[in-house]
Design an enzyme around this catalytic site. Structure first.
Site, PDB file in Angstrom:
ATOM      1  CG  HIS A  70      -2.169  -0.831   0.987  1.00  0.00           C
ATOM      2  ND1 HIS A  70      -3.391  -0.529   1.519  1.00  0.00           N
ATOM      3  CD2 HIS A  70      -2.354  -1.979   0.281  1.00  0.00           C
ATOM      4  CE1 HIS A  70      -4.285  -1.445   1.158  1.00  0.00           C
ATOM      5  NE2 HIS A  70      -3.661  -2.344   0.410  1.00  0.00           N
ATOM      6  CG  ASP A  78       7.019   7.776  -0.658  1.00  0.00           C
ATOM      7  OD1 ASP A  78       6.186   7.004  -0.124  1.00  0.00           O
ATOM      8  OD2 ASP A  78       6.675   8.800  -1.282  1.00  0.00           O
ATOM      9  CG  ASN A  98      -4.167   2.674   3.570  1.00  0.00           C
ATOM     10  OD1 ASN A  98      -3.965   1.522   3.191  1.00  0.00           O
ATOM     11  ND2 ASN A  98      -3.532   3.709   3.044  1.00  0.00           N
ATOM     12  CG  HIS A 197      -4.940 -11.729  -1.065  1.00  0.00           C
ATOM     13  ND1 HIS A 197      -5.942 -11.190  -1.841  1.00  0.00           N
ATOM     14  CD2 HIS A 197      -4.323 -10.672  -0.470  1.00  0.00           C
ATOM     15  CE1 HIS A 197      -5.916  -9.863  -1.731  1.00  0.00           C
ATOM     16  NE2 HIS A 197      -4.945  -9.528  -0.912  1.00  0.00           N
ATOM     17  CB  THR A 198      -1.125 -17.773   0.493  1.00  0.00           C
ATOM     18  OG1 THR A 198      -1.028 -18.994   1.216  1.00  0.00           O
ATOM     19  CG2 THR A 198       0.162 -17.009   0.707  1.00  0.00           C
ATOM     20  CG  ASP A 257       0.189 -22.880   1.411  1.00  0.00           C
ATOM     21  OD1 ASP A 257      -0.648 -22.053   0.973  1.00  0.00           O
ATOM     22  OD2 ASP A 257      -0.099 -23.718   2.288  1.00  0.00           O
TER      23      ASP A 257
END
Length: 331
Positions: A70, A78, A98, A197-198, A257
């Site tokens: 993000h 930065d 967020n 997203h595992t 995984d």
């Protein structure tokens, strides 16, 4: 099968770009040995604080990977996401992607505090996030990679950039791909990085429309496995329960995984932005199949794509600053 092999060869050729150095138009380089003399224990300090935090709460690994993502998609890598609001600055923490969602800020604070004791005003908050993302991945069983270093911290934030640049759970495949391409990332990076997203969780509010009203016609998303959808509805009602948490990968939620990709092929991706990788584009479907078949191939590409993402528009040389406190610009 022939098509898969052809695609694999094409993608392999695509990935022969050098990994360890990033060059930007201002002539600044990122390189792994950046702190070898100025702060030799920097990486060891980051690793030990991350290890302690993940041991305390497994979910933190995903949160730290996501924080880096993000950050990099808004003005480059930065550390702009870490800045709190002040009179003249509106924090990216307030953006839709967020708010009530980005987390791990206290872990970054703890790392920064330890590094300031060890070597004051030397290690940037942006580099801390890049290292923390790698160390988090490794701690939960994922691949390791060499992190190019030397980023500096921004003196500003962009709320609009945060609202507009970060892919959203209900974006179309084309919108997500466009957002990646604007950062210099391609479809291979998109599919590999989605594999993060595992691990981690998502809130009911992020996928509710799939359960009840996917296309504005009061019908659920037909690309979601119906028995899985029924399980989700039990804890994600039509209204209320917005903050209820669900594993992004229900099979092995705290292990890094390739089961995420296997879930997609069974139409059990939690977010719409996950499932479209299988339903909306042939090339991304082939990539999902490849990674579902080979954990090794997924790990290899994930590491490459994380280095590439970490190289988005870094501030180097005399640009930006090294913040003393990651939450505010230096006085």
């Amino acid at each position: 099968m022939a098509k898969s092999i052809y695609l694999f060869l094409a993608l392999t050729l695509l990935d022969f770009a050098p990994l360890c150095f990033s060059h930007n138009s201002y002539g600044g380089y990122l390189y792994p040995q950046f702190y070898d003399r100025s702060c030799p224990r920097a990486q060891e300090i980051v690793r030990s604080v991350v290890a302690k935090s993940v041991a305390k709460e497994a979910r933190m690994a995903a949160s730290l990977v996501r924080l880096h993502f993000h950050d990099c998609f808004v003005k480059g890598c930065d550390a702009s996401i870490l800045l709190d609001s002040t009179g003249s600055l509106v924090s990216e923490k307030r953006s839709n992607p967020n708010r009530n969602s980005a987390r791990g800020f206290e872990v970054i604070d703890e790392i920064k505090s330890a590094l300031e004791k060890e070597c004051p005003q030397t290690v940037s908050c942006a580099d801390i996030m890049a290292l923390a993302a790698r160390d988090s991945t490794v701690l939960v069983g994922g691949p390791s990679w060499v992190v190019p270093l030397g980023r500096r911290d921004s003196k500003g934030a962009s709320l609009s950039g945060s609202n507009n640049n970060i892919p959203a759970p209900n974006n179309t495949f084309q919108t997500i791909l466009t957002k990646f391409k604007l950062q210099g990332l391609d479809i291979v990076d998109l599919v590999a990085l989605s594999g993060s997203h595992t691990i981690g969780n998502s809130r009911c509010a992020s996928f509710r429309q799939r359960l009840y009203n996917q296309s504005g016609n009061s019908q659920p998303d037909f690309t979601l496995d119906q028995s899985y959808a029924a399980q989700l509805r039990a804890r994600c009602p039509r209204s209320g329960g917005d903050q209820n948490l669900f594993f992004l990968d229900f099979v092995s939620p705290t292990k890094f995984d390739n089961s995420y990709f296997k879930n997609l092929l069974s139409f059990k991706g939690l977010l719409s932005s996950d499932q479209v990788l299988v339903t909306k584009n042939q090339a991304s479907l082939e990539l999902v199949k490849m990674y579902a078949e080979s954990n090794e191939l997924f790990f290899e590409q994930f590491a490459k794509s994380m280095v590439k993402m970490g190289n988005i528009s870094p501030l180097t040389g005399s640009r930006g600053e090294i913040r003393k406190n990651c939450r505010r610009i230096n006085a």
